[in-house]
Design a protein around this motif. Sequence first.
Motif, mmCIF file in Angstrom:
data_model
loop_
_atom_site.group_PDB
_atom_site.id
_atom_site.type_symbol
_atom_site.label_atom_id
_atom_site.label_comp_id
_atom_site.label_asym_id
_atom_site.label_seq_id
_atom_site.Cartn_x
_atom_site.Cartn_y
_atom_site.Cartn_z
ATOM 1 N N GLY A 1 37.402 30.666 34.681
ATOM 2 C CA GLY A 1 38.021 30.545 35.999
ATOM 3 C C GLY A 1 37.035 30.238 37.098
ATOM 4 N N GLY A 2 35.821 30.723 36.941
ATOM 5 C CA GLY A 2 34.750 30.396 37.871
ATOM 6 C C GLY A 2 34.703 31.182 39.165
ATOM 7 N N THR A 3 35.626 32.107 39.386
ATOM 8 C CA THR A 3 35.627 32.868 40.634
ATOM 9 C C THR A 3 34.946 34.214 40.414
ATOM 10 N N SER A 4 34.064 34.570 41.337
ATOM 11 C CA SER A 4 33.352 35.839 41.265
ATOM 12 C C SER A 4 34.211 36.918 41.916
ATOM 13 N N PRO A 5 34.184 38.127 41.429
ATOM 14 C CA PRO A 5 33.439 38.639 40.290
ATOM 15 C C PRO A 5 34.135 38.338 38.968
ATOM 16 N N ASN A 6 33.342 38.317 37.915
ATOM 17 C CA ASN A 6 33.879 38.105 36.573
ATOM 18 C C ASN A 6 34.469 39.433 36.088
ATOM 19 N N LEU A 7 35.758 39.415 35.731
ATOM 20 C CA LEU A 7 36.453 40.640 35.329
ATOM 21 C C LEU A 7 36.865 40.626 33.857
#
Length: 115
Positions: A62-68
């Motif tokens: 997905g590329g969005t921080s934070p990685n969950l």
Amino acid sequence: MKNNILFKQQLFLVLTAIFFTSCLSNVDEEVIIEEPVSEITFNVHVKPIIDNNCTQCHSTAGGTSPNLETYAGVSANAARIKAEVESKRMPIGGTLTDEEIQAISIWVDAGSLNN
């Protein structure tokens, strides 16, 4: 005559106090039934919520921080996740049920354990 006016004023004050007191006792309170903290676990309750609603964006793909994607990523951001879901800012384009939000909140408040 003065006594009559004074009596009416006192009666009015007493009746007003009784009226407002009775209003306070008739207010319905919202009752939230919470599962015991020990029953909310990361693996059974929180991880599926995160996987179904967050990792589309908050992952390597997905590329969005934070990685969950992992417990480490979720636990490191637990307070932030709780704030975002309670305010309903997250997940974008989706919604969590009140029970899902409550499960995340209970888990975070219990120390964000890897259980």
